[in-house]
Scaffold this motif. Structure first.
Motif, PDB file in Angstrom:
ATOM      1  N   LEU A  86      43.853  28.519  31.196  1.00  9.05           N
ATOM      2  CA  LEU A  86      44.025  29.849  31.067  1.00  9.05           C
ATOM      3  C   LEU A  86      44.293  30.521  32.289  1.00  9.05           C
ATOM      4  N   VAL A  87      43.886  29.998  33.466  1.00  7.16           N
ATOM      5  CA  VAL A  87      44.269  30.864  34.715  1.00  7.16           C
ATOM      6  C   VAL A  87      45.940  30.688  34.813  1.00  7.16           C
ATOM      7  N   ASP A  88      46.333  29.498  34.286  1.00  7.02           N
ATOM      8  CA  ASP A  88      48.126  29.636  34.471  1.00  7.02           C
ATOM      9  C   ASP A  88      48.616  30.479  33.509  1.00  7.02           C
ATOM     10  N   LEU A  89      48.124  30.685  32.251  1.00  2.00           N
ATOM     11  CA  LEU A  89      48.437  31.907  31.411  1.00  2.00           C
ATOM     12  C   LEU A  89      48.594  33.144  32.015  1.00  2.00           C
ATOM     13  N   ALA A  90      47.156  33.465  32.787  1.00  2.28           N
ATOM     14  CA  ALA A  90      47.096  34.695  33.400  1.00  2.28           C
ATOM     15  C   ALA A  90      48.182  34.747  34.364  1.00  2.28           C
ATOM     16  N   ARG A  91      48.255  33.622  35.411  1.00  2.15           N
ATOM     17  CA  ARG A  91      49.351  33.990  36.374  1.00  2.15           C
ATOM     18  C   ARG A  91      50.631  34.117  35.808  1.00  2.15           C
ATOM     19  N   LYS A 121      51.490  35.601  33.025  1.00  5.25           N
ATOM     20  CA  LYS A 121      51.621  36.974  32.461  1.00  5.25           C
ATOM     21  C   LYS A 121      51.357  38.066  33.112  1.00  5.25           C
ATOM     22  N   ASN A 122      50.890  37.543  34.617  1.00  8.16           N
ATOM     23  CA  ASN A 122      50.500  38.467  35.504  1.00  8.16           C
ATOM     24  C   ASN A 122      49.392  39.541  34.992  1.00  8.16           C
ATOM     25  N   VAL A 123      48.411  39.082  34.111  1.00  5.34           N
ATOM     26  CA  VAL A 123      47.311  39.598  33.459  1.00  5.34           C
ATOM     27  C   VAL A 123      46.164  39.011  33.820  1.00  5.34           C
ATOM     28  N   PHE A 124      45.389  39.631  34.594  1.00  8.04           N
ATOM     29  CA  PHE A 124      43.956  38.909  35.163  1.00  8.04           C
ATOM     30  C   PHE A 124      42.605  39.195  34.437  1.00  8.04           C
ATOM     31  N   SER A 125      42.600  40.305  33.316  1.00 13.72           N
ATOM     32  CA  SER A 125      41.786  40.556  32.773  1.00 13.72           C
ATOM     33  C   SER A 125      41.507  39.539  31.490  1.00 13.72           C
ATOM     34  N   VAL A 126      40.463  38.837  31.274  1.00 13.43           N
ATOM     35  CA  VAL A 126      40.165  38.175  30.183  1.00 13.43           C
ATOM     36  C   VAL A 126      39.167  38.592  29.206  1.00 13.43           C
ATOM     37  N   LEU A 127      39.352  38.712  27.850  1.00 15.15           N
ATOM     38  CA  LEU A 127      38.441  39.216  26.951  1.00 15.15           C
ATOM     39  C   LEU A 127      37.663  37.938  26.231  1.00 15.15           C
ATOM     40  N   ALA A 149      33.434  31.756  32.370  1.00 12.62           N
ATOM     41  CA  ALA A 149      33.974  32.785  33.174  1.00 12.62           C
ATOM     42  C   ALA A 149      33.732  32.697  34.711  1.00 12.62           C
ATOM     43  N   ASP A 150      32.469  31.945  34.931  1.00 13.97           N
ATOM     44  CA  ASP A 150      32.446  31.507  36.396  1.00 13.97           C
ATOM     45  C   ASP A 150      33.475  30.666  36.814  1.00 13.97           C
ATOM     46  N   MET A 151      33.748  29.589  35.986  1.00 12.22           N
ATOM     47  CA  MET A 151      34.685  28.380  36.324  1.00 12.22           C
ATOM     48  C   MET A 151      36.215  29.191  36.480  1.00 12.22           C
ATOM     49  N   GLU A 183      40.743  30.976  39.827  1.00 12.26           N
ATOM     50  CA  GLU A 183      41.376  32.139  40.118  1.00 12.26           C
ATOM     51  C   GLU A 183      40.801  33.422  40.283  1.00 12.26           C
ATOM     52  N   PRO A 184      40.483  33.646  41.687  1.00 16.21           N
ATOM     53  CA  PRO A 184      39.663  34.586  42.069  1.00 16.21           C
ATOM     54  C   PRO A 184      40.061  36.056  41.535  1.00 16.21           C
TER      55      PRO A 184
END
Ligand code: ADP
Length: 163
Positions: A77-82, A84-90, A106-108, A113-114
């Motif tokens: 998921l963190v790779d997708l976030a990077r 898309k440049n979107v760092f909020s996850v629902l 969520a912790d992992m 990706e801080p």
């Protein structure tokens, strides 16, 4: 700046609970990126949908709702976030049973990706105990699931469980 949020899941299949969470998020964010995971865990009950079916159902069910993008992901998921440049996850929280797993996830994700922040929303109370696996199981035993899933999913479940 427009703020979007990524909603990742397997959506096997998408239920009214997922749609409820997405609509709530649209009141808070400018757009929701629904990310359908290509991978599912093996323990599933009832007849599973394959990736193509899960993806098509999500697209169909959400096609009338503006400000939604549906995409697939098969990696972290963190790779997708990077990407898309979107760092909020629902994520949705139903009962206490979701809590520990969701907290761990969520912790992992934050360790990987801080910049990631996971935002939890709760559904309306009639969907608080609704799970996709229960829907699949009831449908595979011939039960009526029309109260729990959108029409397109209900039709797809009937088709899948025809013998
Ligand atoms: P996963 O397989 O990653 O748990 P799901 O597609 O089953 O993915 O669910 C995606 C997210 O939606 C999870 O956070 C899950 O808790 C949430 N969710 C699933 N069903 C409901 C529901 N009825 N109400 C609220 N949230 C839900």
């Amino acid at each position: 700046m427009s703020a979007k949020i990524i909603y990742p899941g397997t959506f096997d299949p998408i239920t009214n609970g997922h749609v409820d969470i997405i609509k709530r998020a649209l009141n808070l964010f400018d757009g929701v990126i629904v990310a359908v995971s290509a991978v599912t865990s093996a323990q599933k009950k009832g007849n599973n949908f394959d990736f193509t079916e899960r993806f098509a159902l999500v697209q169909n069910v959400l096609r009338q709702i503006p400000k939604i993008e549906v995409c697939q992901f098969s990696g972290l998921l963190v790779d997708l976030a990077r990407e898309k440049n979107v760092f909020s996850v629902l994520r949705g929280l139903r009962a206490i049973s979701d809590f520990e797993y969701e907290l761990m996830l969520a912790d992992m994700n934050r360790r990987l990706e801080p910049k990631i922040e996971t935002i939890f929303l709760t559904p309306t109370e009639h969907y608080a105990y609704l799970t996709a696996s229960m829907v699949r199981e009831i449908a595979s035993l011939g039960g009526d699931v029309s109260r729990f899933v959108p029409l397109e999913v209900c039709e797809a479940l009937k088709e899948k469980n025809k013998h």
